[in-house]
Structure formats: C-alpha cells, structure tokens
Design a protein around this motif. Structure first.
Motif, mmCIF file in Angstrom:
data_model
loop_
_atom_site.group_PDB
_atom_site.id
_atom_site.type_symbol
_atom_site.label_atom_id
_atom_site.label_comp_id
_atom_site.label_asym_id
_atom_site.label_seq_id
_atom_site.Cartn_x
_atom_site.Cartn_y
_atom_site.Cartn_z
ATOM 1 N N PHE A 1 15.225 -38.037 27.089
ATOM 2 C CA PHE A 1 14.671 -37.619 28.373
ATOM 3 C C PHE A 1 13.224 -37.145 28.220
ATOM 4 N N ASP A 2 12.929 -36.439 27.132
ATOM 5 C CA ASP A 2 11.579 -35.905 26.948
ATOM 6 C C ASP A 2 10.565 -36.991 26.625
ATOM 7 N N HIS A 3 10.980 -38.044 25.914
ATOM 8 C CA HIS A 3 10.043 -39.102 25.547
ATOM 9 C C HIS A 3 9.717 -40.023 26.712
ATOM 10 N N PHE A 4 10.713 -40.316 27.532
ATOM 11 C CA PHE A 4 10.496 -41.315 28.574
ATOM 12 C C PHE A 4 10.201 -40.720 29.944
ATOM 13 N N ARG A 5 10.460 -39.440 30.130
ATOM 14 C CA ARG A 5 10.183 -38.793 31.428
ATOM 15 C C ARG A 5 10.726 -39.654 32.574
ATOM 16 N N MET A 6 11.958 -40.032 32.457
ATOM 17 C CA MET A 6 12.570 -40.990 33.373
ATOM 18 C C MET A 6 13.126 -40.327 34.629
ATOM 19 N N THR A 7 13.458 -41.139 35.596
ATOM 20 C CA THR A 7 14.252 -40.691 36.723
ATOM 21 C C THR A 7 15.719 -40.881 36.353
ATOM 22 N N VAL A 8 16.485 -39.799 36.408
ATOM 23 C CA VAL A 8 17.906 -39.844 36.089
ATOM 24 C C VAL A 8 18.687 -39.769 37.400
ATOM 25 N N ASN A 9 19.393 -40.835 37.686
ATOM 26 C CA ASN A 9 20.171 -40.909 38.917
ATOM 27 C C ASN A 9 21.641 -40.713 38.556
ATOM 28 N N ALA A 10 22.152 -39.506 38.794
ATOM 29 C CA ALA A 10 23.549 -39.196 38.474
ATOM 30 C C ALA A 10 24.417 -39.525 39.685
ATOM 31 N N VAL A 11 25.438 -40.343 39.479
ATOM 32 C CA VAL A 11 26.226 -40.814 40.618
ATOM 33 C C VAL A 11 27.714 -40.534 40.399
ATOM 34 N N GLY A 12 28.371 -40.235 41.491
ATOM 35 C CA GLY A 12 29.821 -40.130 41.516
ATOM 36 C C GLY A 12 30.368 -41.077 42.556
ATOM 37 N N VAL A 13 31.650 -41.310 42.523
ATOM 38 C CA VAL A 13 32.300 -42.201 43.482
ATOM 39 C C VAL A 13 33.412 -41.433 44.173
ATOM 40 N N ALA A 14 33.460 -41.526 45.494
ATOM 41 C CA ALA A 14 34.451 -40.765 46.258
ATOM 42 C C ALA A 14 34.961 -41.585 47.421
ATOM 43 N N SER A 15 36.134 -41.236 47.863
ATOM 44 C CA SER A 15 36.642 -41.803 49.113
ATOM 45 C C SER A 15 35.957 -41.060 50.255
ATOM 46 N N GLN A 16 36.118 -41.561 51.461
ATOM 47 C CA GLN A 16 35.458 -40.943 52.616
ATOM 48 C C GLN A 16 35.915 -39.496 52.806
ATOM 49 N N ASN A 17 37.176 -39.201 52.513
ATOM 50 C CA ASN A 17 37.716 -37.848 52.728
ATOM 51 C C ASN A 17 37.121 -36.821 51.764
ATOM 52 N N ASP A 18 36.771 -37.267 50.560
ATOM 53 C CA ASP A 18 36.267 -36.341 49.541
ATOM 54 C C ASP A 18 34.748 -36.298 49.469
ATOM 55 N N TYR A 19 34.078 -37.066 50.299
ATOM 56 C CA TYR A 19 32.635 -37.279 50.149
ATOM 57 C C TYR A 19 31.839 -35.975 50.246
ATOM 58 N N THR A 20 32.072 -35.186 51.272
ATOM 59 C CA THR A 20 31.263 -33.975 51.504
ATOM 60 C C THR A 20 31.424 -32.972 50.369
ATOM 61 N N GLU A 21 32.654 -32.762 49.927
ATOM 62 C CA GLU A 21 32.902 -31.801 48.845
ATOM 63 C C GLU A 21 32.197 -32.228 47.554
ATOM 64 N N LEU A 22 32.287 -33.493 47.212
ATOM 65 C CA LEU A 22 31.654 -33.974 45.986
ATOM 66 C C LEU A 22 30.137 -33.962 46.094
ATOM 67 N N GLU A 23 29.620 -34.197 47.281
ATOM 68 C CA GLU A 23 28.172 -34.158 47.474
ATOM 69 C C GLU A 23 27.617 -32.759 47.213
ATOM 70 N N LEU A 24 28.324 -31.736 47.687
ATOM 71 C CA LEU A 24 27.893 -30.358 47.446
ATOM 72 C C LEU A 24 27.958 -30.009 45.958
ATOM 73 N N LYS A 25 29.016 -30.455 45.282
ATOM 74 C CA LYS A 25 29.127 -30.211 43.842
ATOM 75 C C LYS A 25 28.011 -30.932 43.082
ATOM 76 N N ALA A 26 27.666 -32.134 43.526
ATOM 77 C CA ALA A 26 26.618 -32.907 42.859
ATOM 78 C C ALA A 26 25.257 -32.227 43.002
ATOM 79 N N ILE A 27 24.982 -31.658 44.150
ATOM 80 C CA ILE A 27 23.712 -30.955 44.352
ATOM 81 C C ILE A 27 23.618 -29.740 43.437
ATOM 82 N N ALA A 28 24.727 -29.003 43.305
ATOM 83 C CA ALA A 28 24.748 -27.845 42.410
ATOM 84 C C ALA A 28 24.541 -28.289 40.960
#
Length: 285
Positions: A184-211
């Motif tokens: 990470f320090d050498h390339f100074r890259m953009t790191v896109n961390a992704v999760g996969v959720a069903s529609q019912n779990d989307y909001t909860e996982l989005e909040l956890k991902a932001i944290a």
C-alpha cells in the motif's frame, strides 16, 4: 524485503518471471528467481540429447544424471531470460538466480525462515511440474503464511493503481492487513473494499463497511484512497468478479483471516480460476 519469484521456466506457457522482476523494481526490493527441481519427479530415463561431455543420445541416464541435465537446461534458459530482462529494466535490481534440488515445500520453508517479510510471485496456471492444479497452489499459499501474488502467464506488469478487496466486515482484519503495508505504501493505490449482501441486509452491512473504512484509513492505509461498496447479489464470487472487471481493477487482494478456513480456501480457489488477473492472496498464520 525480498521478492521471491517461483521460476516457471519449465512451463510451456509464457513465464511470469518478467512480471516478478518489474514488481521487485517497483517495490525497490531484492529479487530471488527460485527454480526448484524435485528429485522425486526426475527419475532415470533415456537421453534424447547430448551434453557434449559425458552423456550421449540414447544412453540410459541415472537419476543423478537426469537432474544434472535438467539443471544445465534450466540454467541456460534462465541465463538467457534474465540477461534479456535485466537489460530492459534500466534499474540496478539485485537478482539472485537460484537453482536447487529439493521438494518445493521444504525449499520454501527454508526461504521463508531466512526472509520472513518476503513477497512470493507464482504462476496462476498449474504446469503439472510444480503444481498439479489450482488447489495445490492455494494449499501452498495457506501453509506459507506470507503474501503471494498469483499472476496469469504472460501478464504484463503495470503499476497498481486500483485494487479490489473482498471484505469480511464481521472481522476487524486490520492486524492482518498491516502485513501488506509495504504494498500500500509503495503504490499509493485506491483500495476498493467490497461486500456482497441481499437487499434485506444491505443497509446494515453498508454502515459496518463505513466504520471499517474509517478505521482502516487511519491505522492501516494512511497513504491510500479507501472506498467501500456493498454490492447486491446472490453469489459472492460471481458478483465480486463481475464488479472487478467492470471497473478495471489492477489487483485482487484476498486477506483470508476468516474463522471458516475451509470456505476461505474454497473461495480463493474459485477466484483464482475465474479472475484471470493478478491476485494477492494472504493467509495469516
């Protein structure tokens, strides 16, 4: 820091050694090009060639002579490749050319003991010489406990600007990720961390991902741009794979510190079979 490139010089496909050398240059690290000849797979046979000194065509070779002939062949091919690639690098990279007789696992254990902070580069396609299949590659990576970049044959090296990391939001894997700070320090890259959720779990996982993003940015990825995305989908691997290619990522990063190690291994095998791009795989010990 050392980059250990597992030589695929015996492979009929395009070698990944040039990729590994350019990665070592980008990381400003020393490079070991390691070719392992396993005596268990080199038994006595009939020679179809001559070494002009002690072996004539058609002569029956002992195991020792077979291994000697293989070392000679690999040495010549590696010298040609490294001479050609070294002249193209335009950088004073220290390259250690290593041809050893040993089992791959034992030799790597020895190398990792000498260089615990190394990065390994390996061909993604099993050649039935070092590895019989992708499962064997993943098994070795898991046992190694060091970061390994798995590279499709013939892949051209480019600076890593955009990486995708499947996110295990229910585990705070910041300590495991610190092992990858050099990258990470050498390339100074953009790191896109992704999760996969069903529609019912989307909001909860989005909040956890932001944290997760806020903590990772402060303590692990201070020089990187960190993004998080929760993708809607039913199949984790297919959803992430499609997102990876749709957004032109350069590298897939898999930090496998999941409690369910069997699932982590299975997912890693499936990703390596389908991603067709460089993938960094790390199973913390």
């Amino acid at each position: 820091m050392k980059t250990i490139i597992l030589s695929d010089i015996s492979n009929s496909k395009e070698t990944i050694i040039p990729y590994g050398l350019r990665l070592a240059v980008a990381l400003e690290s020393e490079a070991d090009v390691l070719h392992v000849i396993d005596p268990r797979t080199h038994q006595g046979t009939y020679s179809s060639v001559s070494d002009s000194q002690s072996i004539s065509p058609g002569e029956t070779l002992t195991q020792a002579e077979t291994i000697k002939l293989e070392k000679h062949r690999v040495s010549n091919e590696m010298d040609k490749l490294l001479s050609s690639e070294g002249s193209r690098l335009n950088y004073p990279l220290k390259i250690n050319r290593l041809i050893v007789e040993n089992s791959l696992e034992e030799e790597l254990e020895h190398r990792f003991a000498l260089n615990p902070d190394c990065l390994v580069v390996v061909n993604a396609e099993a050649d039935e010489d070092m590895f019989e299949n992708t499962s064997e590659i993943v098994r070795l990576i898991k046992k190694a406990g060091v970061p390994v970049i798995v590279v499709p044959p013939g892949e051209k090296f480019t600076d890593i600007g955009n990486a995708l990391m499947p996110l295990n939001i229910d585990r705070n894997n910041y300590i495991s990720m610190k092992k990858l700070r050099f990258l990470f320090d050498h390339f100074r890259m953009t790191v896109n961390a992704v999760g996969v959720a069903s529609q019912n779990d989307y909001t909860e996982l989005e909040l956890k991902a932001i944290a997760w993003r806020d903590v990772a940015k402060e303590y692990v990825l201070p020089h990187s741009t960190v993004k998080t995305n929760i993708l809607e989908g039913k199949d984790f691997i297919t959803t992430v794979n499609n997102y990876f290619h749709r957004n032109n990522h350069d590298l897939l990063i898999m930090v496998n510190d999941n409690n369910d190690s069997k699932k982590a291994v299975t997912d890693t095998i499936m990703f390596l079979k389908t991603i067709h791009s460089p993938a960094l795989v790390y199973f913390p010990n």
